[in-house]
Design an enzyme around this catalytic site. Structure first.
Site, PDB file in Angstrom:
ATOM      1  N   TYR A 132       0.825  -1.214   0.000  1.00  0.00           N
ATOM      2  CA  TYR A 132       0.000   0.000   0.000  1.00  0.00           C
ATOM      3  C   TYR A 132       0.860   1.265   0.000  1.00  0.00           C
ATOM      4  O   TYR A 132       0.358   2.354  -0.239  1.00  0.00           O
ATOM      5  CB  TYR A 132      -0.937   0.059   1.219  1.00  0.00           C
ATOM      6  CG  TYR A 132      -1.905  -1.088   1.367  1.00  0.00           C
ATOM      7  CD1 TYR A 132      -2.131  -1.984   0.325  1.00  0.00           C
ATOM      8  CD2 TYR A 132      -2.600  -1.294   2.547  1.00  0.00           C
ATOM      9  CE1 TYR A 132      -3.020  -3.045   0.476  1.00  0.00           C
ATOM     10  CE2 TYR A 132      -3.479  -2.340   2.708  1.00  0.00           C
ATOM     11  CZ  TYR A 132      -3.680  -3.225   1.665  1.00  0.00           C
ATOM     12  OH  TYR A 132      -4.547  -4.268   1.827  1.00  0.00           O
ATOM     13  N   HIS A 156       0.839 -11.644   1.633  1.00  0.00           N
ATOM     14  CA  HIS A 156      -0.278 -10.911   1.018  1.00  0.00           C
ATOM     15  C   HIS A 156      -1.015 -11.743  -0.043  1.00  0.00           C
ATOM     16  O   HIS A 156      -2.242 -11.777  -0.065  1.00  0.00           O
ATOM     17  CB  HIS A 156       0.271  -9.616   0.404  1.00  0.00           C
ATOM     18  CG  HIS A 156      -0.744  -8.529   0.252  1.00  0.00           C
ATOM     19  ND1 HIS A 156      -0.409  -7.205   0.276  1.00  0.00           N
ATOM     20  CD2 HIS A 156      -2.078  -8.562   0.066  1.00  0.00           C
ATOM     21  CE1 HIS A 156      -1.504  -6.468   0.121  1.00  0.00           C
ATOM     22  NE2 HIS A 156      -2.530  -7.275  -0.026  1.00  0.00           N
TER      23      HIS A 156
HETATM   24  N1  LIG Z   1      -5.538  -8.734   1.497  1.00  0.00           N
HETATM   25  C1  LIG Z   1      -5.896  -8.119   0.382  1.00  0.00           C
HETATM   26  O1  LIG Z   1      -5.542  -8.544  -0.727  1.00  0.00           O
HETATM   27  C2  LIG Z   1      -6.728  -6.882   0.463  1.00  0.00           C
HETATM   28  C3  LIG Z   1      -7.352  -6.385  -0.685  1.00  0.00           C
HETATM   29  C4  LIG Z   1      -8.128  -5.236  -0.565  1.00  0.00           C
HETATM   30  C5  LIG Z   1      -8.282  -4.621   0.674  1.00  0.00           C
HETATM   31  N2  LIG Z   1      -7.644  -5.116   1.788  1.00  0.00           N
HETATM   32  C6  LIG Z   1      -7.771  -4.479   3.118  1.00  0.00           C
HETATM   33  O2  LIG Z   1      -9.140  -4.442   3.456  1.00  0.00           O
HETATM   34  C7  LIG Z   1      -9.520  -3.090   3.712  1.00  0.00           C
HETATM   35  C8  LIG Z   1     -10.976  -2.892   3.357  1.00  0.00           C
HETATM   36  O3  LIG Z   1     -11.218  -3.205   2.009  1.00  0.00           O
HETATM   37  P1  LIG Z   1     -11.699  -2.096   0.965  1.00  0.00           P
HETATM   38  O4  LIG Z   1     -11.067  -0.814   1.337  1.00  0.00           O
HETATM   39  O5  LIG Z   1     -11.468  -2.638  -0.385  1.00  0.00           O
HETATM   40  O6  LIG Z   1     -13.273  -2.099   1.130  1.00  0.00           O
HETATM   41  P2  LIG Z   1     -14.341  -1.595   2.210  1.00  0.00           P
HETATM   42  O7  LIG Z   1     -13.710  -1.310   3.506  1.00  0.00           O
HETATM   43  O8  LIG Z   1     -15.418  -2.597   2.169  1.00  0.00           O
HETATM   44  O9  LIG Z   1     -14.862  -0.250   1.540  1.00  0.00           O
HETATM   45  C9  LIG Z   1     -14.110   0.923   1.574  1.00  0.00           C
HETATM   46  C10 LIG Z   1     -14.881   1.994   0.819  1.00  0.00           C
HETATM   47  O10 LIG Z   1     -16.182   2.132   1.364  1.00  0.00           O
HETATM   48  C11 LIG Z   1     -16.353   3.452   1.903  1.00  0.00           C
HETATM   49  N3  LIG Z   1     -17.018   3.245   3.198  1.00  0.00           N
HETATM   50  C12 LIG Z   1     -16.513   2.614   4.278  1.00  0.00           C
HETATM   51  N4  LIG Z   1     -17.407   2.579   5.271  1.00  0.00           N
HETATM   52  C13 LIG Z   1     -18.513   3.197   4.804  1.00  0.00           C
HETATM   53  C14 LIG Z   1     -19.775   3.473   5.376  1.00  0.00           C
HETATM   54  N5  LIG Z   1     -20.081   3.099   6.613  1.00  0.00           N
HETATM   55  N6  LIG Z   1     -20.684   4.137   4.612  1.00  0.00           N
HETATM   56  C15 LIG Z   1     -20.391   4.527   3.357  1.00  0.00           C
HETATM   57  N7  LIG Z   1     -19.200   4.289   2.767  1.00  0.00           N
HETATM   58  C16 LIG Z   1     -18.268   3.626   3.486  1.00  0.00           C
HETATM   59  C17 LIG Z   1     -14.978   4.064   2.019  1.00  0.00           C
HETATM   60  O11 LIG Z   1     -15.017   5.441   1.745  1.00  0.00           O
HETATM   61  P3  LIG Z   1     -14.596   6.554   2.841  1.00  0.00           P
HETATM   62  O12 LIG Z   1     -13.162   6.326   3.201  1.00  0.00           O
HETATM   63  O13 LIG Z   1     -14.828   7.834   2.096  1.00  0.00           O
HETATM   64  O14 LIG Z   1     -15.535   6.381   4.018  1.00  0.00           O
HETATM   65  C18 LIG Z   1     -14.220   3.342   0.905  1.00  0.00           C
HETATM   66  O15 LIG Z   1     -14.438   3.990  -0.332  1.00  0.00           O
HETATM   67  C19 LIG Z   1      -8.532  -2.268   2.907  1.00  0.00           C
HETATM   68  O16 LIG Z   1      -8.491  -0.916   3.289  1.00  0.00           O
HETATM   69  C20 LIG Z   1      -7.265  -3.030   3.162  1.00  0.00           C
HETATM   70  O17 LIG Z   1      -6.740  -2.700   4.443  1.00  0.00           O
HETATM   71  C21 LIG Z   1      -6.876  -6.250   1.696  1.00  0.00           C
END
Ligand SMILES: NC(=O)c1ccc[n+]([C@@H]2O[C@H](COP(=O)([O-])OP(=O)(O)OC[C@H]3O[C@@H](n4cnc5c(N)ncnc54)[C@H](OP(=O)(O)O)[C@@H]3O)[C@@H](O)[C@H]2O)c1
Length: 299
Positions: A73, A131
């Site tokens: 990241y 990862h």
């Molecule tokens: N291991 C892997 O390969 C892998 C892959 C992808 C992600 N990850 C990890 O998992 C974490 C979460 O995944 P993600 O970021 O893809 O998806 P997520 O957490 O499901 O969604 C994040 C998005 O949703 C918005 N959001 C979050 N909470 C909200 C709410 N209560 N209401 C409205 N919008 C909301 C955020 O915007 P705002 O910030 O504007 O609120 C952001 O655009 C990542 O940040 C990372 O740490 C790991």
């Protein structure tokens, strides 16, 4: 879960703790090696620079006690500054980061773990994950052995993986006799990963969900999700996240906004009943809709 800032702020300040820690109170889950992690951690993908620092610090001040980042990241420095800026004692925070594909290999992993810790400004990592399995490299087992060595030496508290399928997990066990403590997988009601989670549960591997809100799969606009949100007086995101935690799957939702961070952790005062779970089951797109880590490799 919510209360008056002034009143509780004063109370916590008197107790010598950060005043706003009471905003969310997140239960923990114990991993197969005895180490405990919160059921909700802060995802940090794309949190960079000063806004990223503030977002991490704000979440910790609100009561989050776990952050999820990755070398890939490119934000471990910002996350580390956020840890310190929060004022929350280091030993109260679970710091989880991930090994990039390009750092696979025994010696490479040992060095990469130290580099991540240096960027984060911590003297040890709590949870360290491979990862992606990146099978074409042929270094997954050597990398896993290095994680086990780091755990034996106490440099990491728990060794885990991410995006591993059943046969990747089995390979680690066959070669070392040790299952990972956790596997962070793409998981939400839209991608329920039922068979993979059952395989993991039978072997004591904790499931942690990334992209747990299922936004990209259109989860939050689904009629059933909106109906349940109205039924429980919650948001669609909270319905998606509750589905995970109710099944023992921890989540790492990412939000840069403290209000949504608090919302994403406010999951522990309602219960989806069997009809609700049955209705959500219909949203599962099946294993083939999930990212395939036999094909996809990230470095
Ligand atoms: N291991 C892997 O390969 C892998 C892959 C992808 C992600 N990850 C990890 O998992 C974490 C979460 O995944 P993600 O970021 O893809 O998806 P997520 O957490 O499901 O969604 C994040 C998005 O949703 C918005 N959001 C979050 N909470 C909200 C709410 N209560 N209401 C409205 N919008 C909301 C955020 O915007 P705002 O910030 O504007 O609120 C952001 O655009 C990542 O940040 C990372 O740490 C790991």
């Amino acid at each position: 879960m919510f209360g008056s800032l002034d009143e509780d702020g004063d109370r916590h300040a008197q107790m010598g703790r950060w005043p706003y820690s009471w905003l969310v109170d997140i239960p923990s889950v114990t991993l197969n090696n005895g180490f405990s992690i919160p059921m909700v951690g802060l995802g940090t993908f794309s949190m960079m620079g000063r806004p990223g620092v503030s977002a991490v610090a704000g979440a910790l001040r609100a009561g989050y006690r776990m952050v999820d980042t990755a070398s890939q990241y490119g934000n471990e420095r910002s996350v580390g500054l956020g840890l310190r800026e929060s004022g929350v004692p280091r030993d109260e925070i679970v710091v989880q980061t991930k090994l990039s594909g390009g750092d696979q290999g025994f010696d490479e992993v040992i060095n990469a773990a130290k580099d991540s810790a240096r960027r984060l400004g911590v003297d040890h990592l709590d949870v360290f994950l491979i990862h992606w399995p990146c099978p074409s490299l042929g270094r997954t087992v050597d990398s896993w052995k290095a994680l086990l060595t780091l755990a034996d030496e106490g440099f990491i508290r728990a060794a885990g993986v991410s995006n591993f399928k059943e046969h990747h997990l089995q390979m680690l066990y066959d070669e070392t006799g040790q299952w990972p403590a956790l596997n962070q997988i793409q998981c939400s009601p839209a991608l329920a990963r039922t068979d993979l989670r059952a395989f993991m549960a039978e072997r004591g591997i904790h499931a942690q969900a990334w992209h747990p809100t299922g936004r990209k799969e259109g989860m939050l606009g689904e009629a059933v999700v909106i109906k349940l949100a109205r039924k429980y007086g919650k948001s669609p995101s909270q319905i998606a996240l509750r589905w995970s935690v109710q099944q023992g799957v921890s989540v790492v939702p990412k939000s840069s906004h403290v209000g949504r961070q608090i919302e994403n952790a406010d999951l522990f005062d309602f219960w989806l009943d069997s009809d609700d779970l049955g209705a959500l089951e219909a949203l599962d797109r099946g294993e083939r809709a999930a990212r395939d880590s036999d094909v996809e490799e990230q470095f």
